[in-house]
Design a protein around this motif. Structure first.
Motif, PDB file in Angstrom:
ATOM      1  N   ILE A 136      38.197  -1.654  18.258  1.00 53.69           N
ATOM      2  CA  ILE A 136      37.941  -1.210  19.626  1.00 53.69           C
ATOM      3  C   ILE A 136      37.344   0.193  19.657  1.00 53.69           C
ATOM      4  CG2 ILE A 136      40.213  -0.216  20.035  1.00 53.69           C
ATOM      5  CD1 ILE A 136      40.106  -1.390  22.844  1.00 53.69           C
TER       6      ILE A 136
ATOM      7  N   LYS B   6      34.124   1.758  25.711  1.00 54.96           N
ATOM      8  CA  LYS B   6      34.206   0.460  26.375  1.00 54.96           C
ATOM      9  C   LYS B   6      34.302   0.670  27.884  1.00 54.96           C
ATOM     10  CE  LYS B   6      34.691  -1.562  22.313  1.00 54.96           C
ATOM     11  NZ  LYS B   6      33.697  -2.456  21.731  1.00 54.96           N
TER      12      LYS B   6
ATOM     13  N   VAL C 252      35.682  -0.457  31.128  1.00 56.96           N
ATOM     14  CA  VAL C 252      36.849  -1.291  31.426  1.00 56.96           C
ATOM     15  C   VAL C 252      36.483  -2.442  32.364  1.00 56.96           C
ATOM     16  CG1 VAL C 252      39.164  -1.320  32.439  1.00 56.96           C
ATOM     17  CG2 VAL C 252      38.458   0.610  31.020  1.00 56.96           C
TER      18      VAL C 252
ATOM     19  N   ASP D 107      39.528  -9.583  26.512  1.00 61.02           N
ATOM     20  CA  ASP D 107      39.373  -8.186  26.102  1.00 61.02           C
ATOM     21  C   ASP D 107      40.394  -7.294  26.798  1.00 61.02           C
ATOM     22  OD1 ASP D 107      37.266  -8.854  24.483  1.00 61.02           O
ATOM     23  OD2 ASP D 107      35.715  -7.998  25.755  1.00 61.02           O
TER      24      ASP D 107
ATOM     25  N   TYR E 149      43.125  -4.987  25.107  1.00 63.60           N
ATOM     26  CA  TYR E 149      43.071  -3.563  25.447  1.00 63.60           C
ATOM     27  C   TYR E 149      44.447  -3.062  25.875  1.00 63.60           C
ATOM     28  CZ  TYR E 149      41.831   0.422  28.543  1.00 63.60           C
ATOM     29  OH  TYR E 149      41.762   1.630  29.180  1.00 63.60           O
TER      30      TYR E 149
ATOM     31  N   PHE F 248      45.613  -1.171  22.609  1.00 68.12           N
ATOM     32  CA  PHE F 248      45.002   0.156  22.715  1.00 68.12           C
ATOM     33  C   PHE F 248      45.804   1.091  23.618  1.00 68.12           C
ATOM     34  CE2 PHE F 248      41.925   3.293  24.197  1.00 68.12           C
ATOM     35  CZ  PHE F 248      41.307   3.648  23.004  1.00 68.12           C
TER      36      PHE F 248
END
Length: 238
Positions: free
Chosen positions: A6, A81, A83, A90, A94, A98
């Protein structure tokens, strides 16, 4: 599906870059704009605090960064990225890998022990069982609750439950911690303890923190401070 790394395309200076962000709610009777053309950069590795009165849009902003809500206009770039452009898969990855999330309410699973509540997010994210358990035990020790490992949430005090929630948010080694009024339901003594613990753990684990609060004593511990008022944001010192 989200790529395995990511961090590809990340900006090495700012982990979060917000440009022209707006959030408007429209009902049958009114149009209410909560966030207005907001720009904001969060330096990587910082302890960033967003201060504002209740209803100023702090939680809305944090939810947009976390992919739990979406802006009416503008972009939120988190480590390269966008959002709002993420697919559902994803977004799940995330939020699961993340981000670390801490809320005003602990949201612990009532039928699982303190240790199990920390262990489960890692295990569900695909971490091998032994490794997930080792992480959970280490984090429980970090928050000073190794002797409460087998206690259910109902057997813990409010401060202890929030300490478990802080440990849980770190179990998947997220890059970014989002904390929404994490001391809001606590008495002053426990609020001070949780605030200090959160900042200490973010430092020791080398993470980035975005914390929203109306508590100025908690806000003073951040190294980057933003003030949200009437839908607009300003950074201290600018």
């Amino acid at each position: 599906m989200m790529t395995e790394n990511i961090l590809d395309g990340r900006n090495t200076d700012s982990i979060v870059r917000i440009r022209g962000l707006e959030k408007t709610y429209i009902t049958s009777s009114e149009k209410l704009t909560i966030l207005k053309n907001l720009d904001m950069d969060v330096p990587r590795g910082s302890k960033c605090v967003i201060v504002g009165q209740s209803g100023s849009g702090k939680s809305t902003l944090l939810n947009i960064v976390g992919g739990l809500d979406f802006a009416t206009a503008g972009t939120v770039d988190v480590d390269g990225k966008i959002v709002s452009s993420m697919s559902e898969d994803d977004l799940t990855s995330y939020r699961q890998k993340f981000l670390g999330l801490v809320f005003q309410f602990h949201y612990l699973l009532k039928d699982f022990t303190a240790l199990e509540n920390i262990f489960l997010p890692a295990y569900m994210a695909g971490v091998p069982k032994k490794e997930a358990m080792d992480r959970a035990k280490s984090l429980l020790s970090d928050v000073g609750l190794e002797n409460r490992a087998k206690h259910l949430p109902s057997q813990l005090s409010g401060g202890e439950r929030q300490r478990v929630a802080v440990a849980r948010c770190l179990v998947n080694s997220p890059e970014l911690i989002l904390a929404d009024e994490p001391t809001g339901n606590l008495d002053p003594a426990n609020a001070s303890l949780i605030g200090e613990l959160l900042f200490t753990l973010v430092d020791s684990h080398k993470k980035t923190l975005i914390l929203v609060t109306h508590d100025m004593s908690l806000a003073s511990q951040g190294d980057v401070r933003f003030f949200l008022k009437d839908g607009s944001i300003s950074r201290e010192g600018q």
